[in-house]
Design an enzyme around this catalytic site. Structure first.
Site, short mmCIF file in Angstrom:
data_model
loop_
_atom_site.label_atom_id
_atom_site.label_comp_id
_atom_site.label_asym_id
_atom_site.label_seq_id
_atom_site.Cartn_x
_atom_site.Cartn_y
_atom_site.Cartn_z
N ARG A 1 1.07 5.93 -22.41
CA ARG A 1 1.48 4.71 -21.70
C ARG A 1 0.31 4.27 -20.83
O ARG A 1 -0.04 4.96 -19.86
CB ARG A 1 2.72 5.05 -20.86
CG ARG A 1 3.32 3.88 -20.11
CD ARG A 1 4.51 4.33 -19.28
NE ARG A 1 5.08 3.24 -18.53
CZ ARG A 1 4.61 2.80 -17.36
NH1 ARG A 1 3.56 3.37 -16.82
NH2 ARG A 1 5.19 1.78 -16.75
N LYS B 1 -3.86 6.36 -12.34
CA LYS B 1 -3.14 7.01 -11.23
C LYS B 1 -4.08 7.72 -10.26
O LYS B 1 -5.23 8.00 -10.58
CB LYS B 1 -2.07 7.94 -11.80
CG LYS B 1 -0.88 7.13 -12.33
CD LYS B 1 0.26 7.97 -12.84
CE LYS B 1 1.40 7.05 -13.31
NZ LYS B 1 2.40 7.75 -14.10
N1 HH2 Z 1 4.59 5.93 -14.75
C1 HH2 Z 1 4.95 4.81 -14.06
C2 HH2 Z 1 6.08 4.08 -14.46
N2 HH2 Z 1 6.80 4.46 -15.55
N3 HH2 Z 1 7.15 5.92 -17.37
C3 HH2 Z 1 6.80 7.00 -18.06
N4 HH2 Z 1 7.50 7.39 -19.15
N5 HH2 Z 1 5.72 7.77 -17.71
C4 HH2 Z 1 4.96 7.48 -16.61
O1 HH2 Z 1 4.01 8.24 -16.31
C5 HH2 Z 1 5.31 6.32 -15.85
C6 HH2 Z 1 6.43 5.54 -16.26
C7 HH2 Z 1 4.16 4.37 -12.87
O2 HH2 Z 1 3.07 3.61 -13.24
P1 HH2 Z 1 3.03 2.00 -13.26
O3 HH2 Z 1 4.13 1.43 -14.07
O4 HH2 Z 1 1.68 1.61 -13.66
O5 HH2 Z 1 3.18 1.57 -11.73
P2 HH2 Z 1 4.41 1.07 -10.86
O6 HH2 Z 1 5.47 2.11 -10.90
O7 HH2 Z 1 3.83 0.87 -9.49
O8 HH2 Z 1 4.93 -0.21 -11.47
#
Ligand code: HH2
Length: 387
Positions: free
Chosen positions: A367, A333
């Site tokens: 995660r 992030k």
């Molecule tokens: N962060 C993202 C999505 N889901 N769920 C939880 N529980 N905690 C988090 O910090 C979290 C999450 C965002 O990251 P990512 O899935 O890598 O990216 P994107 O939302 O662009 O798909």
């Protein structure tokens, strides 16, 4: 004579020092836990409650600082327990002693497992949650797992690397994102969930804010719902989670991905995030979701500027004290880029470091995109912490 610091701020260290000198281990643990120093913020607080609180705190040997609408009580857990119980007949207002008593009893919870719709996942050691974004536009892995066959191959690689859970998402929640409609989200997520549940022997979590997507994914073999809106986006979500007996991640966010950046204003970020998560948790419990099914997540990067993310990580104890396992999702992030100057595709070492910092502050679930790097770092952290 020699004076040695007993690492007394770490109850386990104090307990083992006492046990090594012949104190019964169970008693040593109770003594160490009771002796831990804690500071608790009571807010909002009206004057009618503040006056007896100050008086009773003094009688219980607990420090009490008050101001306009708030109080902070500081003392050992044993003394705070005494304050909550009150002397007989107690002169603490009933509402205050009940709330304080409930908080202290939740804080005693040492959640070592997570109940999902299909099993109980052990959490004595760090638990790695592999990210499988079935999206064309996620901020770091968009497009990589868009085809179900790619998602399955990605899942197998993450299992090999030590993932214990796979988190499948069909909507990018990066700041400013505008998501797919429900039919498109279903079309992305369901074939992948079905394939994983059938072919990979790991619990599957679905990362969605929509109850219809959660319901369909649970029917297709998922057992956890990871809702970045903290169950606030879709009024039916609580019912779906409860009826399926699913594990649930309640994550902190303000607004939605399109508006959250504008709402990243806090006077005391750790206390506010913990307070807002506690409200969402209470709503879930009142709706009949089982306590053991709930995991809390501070929502790193969601309605938080870099300094907020670091403060929340450092003060994760405000969230672990709510008595649920805690998940963190620092993976790749922006705030890690702010600390290291690294581009998004070069943040896996920083991610592993953030996971270790969170583990030391009490998180149990991580995660991540790069499971192998985080797994190795957390194996060392687990060993240091005696897991
Ligand atoms: N962060 C993202 C999505 N889901 N769920 C939880 N529980 N905690 C988090 O910090 C979290 C999450 C965002 O990251 P990512 O899935 O890598 O990216 P994107 O939302 O662009 O798909």
């Amino acid at each position: 004579m020699r004076v040695t610091a007993l690492a007394g701020e770490v109850p386990a260290a104090l307990a083992s020092a006492l046990a090594a000198r012949g104190v019964d281990p169970v008693r040593a643990e109770a003594l160490a836990a009771g002796g831990a120093q804690v500071a608790l913020l009571l807010e909002p607080l009206d004057d009618a409650d503040a006056v007896p609180l100050v008086r009773e705190a003094a009688a219980a040997g607990v420090d009490c600082h008050t101001g306009e609408g708030w109080a902070v009580v500081v003392g050992t857990l044993a003394r705070l327990g005494g304050l909550a119980r009150g002397a007989a007949p107690t002169r603490m207002p009933e509402r205050l002693s009940a709330e304080l008593g409930r908080f202290l009893s939740d804080r005693q919870e040492r959640p070592e497992a997570w109940r999902t719709a299909r099993r109980t996942i052990p959490l004595e050691r760090s638990c790695l949650v592999g990210i499988l974004n079935v999206t064309p536009d996620s901020f770091s892995d968009g497009g990589r797992h868009f085809a179900p066959a790619d998602a399955l191959a990605g899942a197998r690689a993450m299992q090999e690397a030590g993932a214990a859970i796979l988190d499948v998402g069909g909507e990018s929640t990066r700041p400013g994102a505008t998501g797919p409609d429900e039919a498109e989200e279903l079309r992305r997520v369901l074939p992948v969930v079905r394939a994983l549940a059938g072919e990979v022997a790991l619990p599957v979590s679905v990362d969605t804010r929509r109850s219809r997507v959660a319901e369909a994914a649970l029917a297709a073999g998922a057992e956890i719902v990871n809702d970045v809106s903290g169950l606030a986006h879709d009024p039916r979500m609580l019912e779906v989670v409860k009826d399926a007996g699913a594990g649930v991640v309640i994550m902190h966010m303000r607004g939605d991905p399109a508006t959250m950046d504008a709402r990243a204003t806090y006077a005391d970020v750790a206390a506010e995030v913990a307070g807002e998560l506690a409200e969402r948790r209470d709503r879930a419990l009142e709706s009949g979701v089982a306590r053991e099914a709930i995991v809390l997540d501070p929502g790193l990067g969601f309605a938080k500027r870099p300094e907020h993310n670091f403060a929340v990580l450092d003060r994760l104890a405000s969230i672990t004290a709510l008595g649920h396992p805690v998940m963190v999702g620092p993976s790749r992030k922006r705030f890690l880029g702010a600390a290291t100057g690294r581009a998004v595709d070069q943040r896996d070492a920083a991610t592993a470091a953030a996971c270790v910092a969170a583990r030391i502050r009490g998180a149990r679930l991580f995660r991540v995109h790069d499971v192998a790097a985080a797994r190795e770092a957390l194996a060392v952290a687990d060993a240091v912490l005696g897991a």
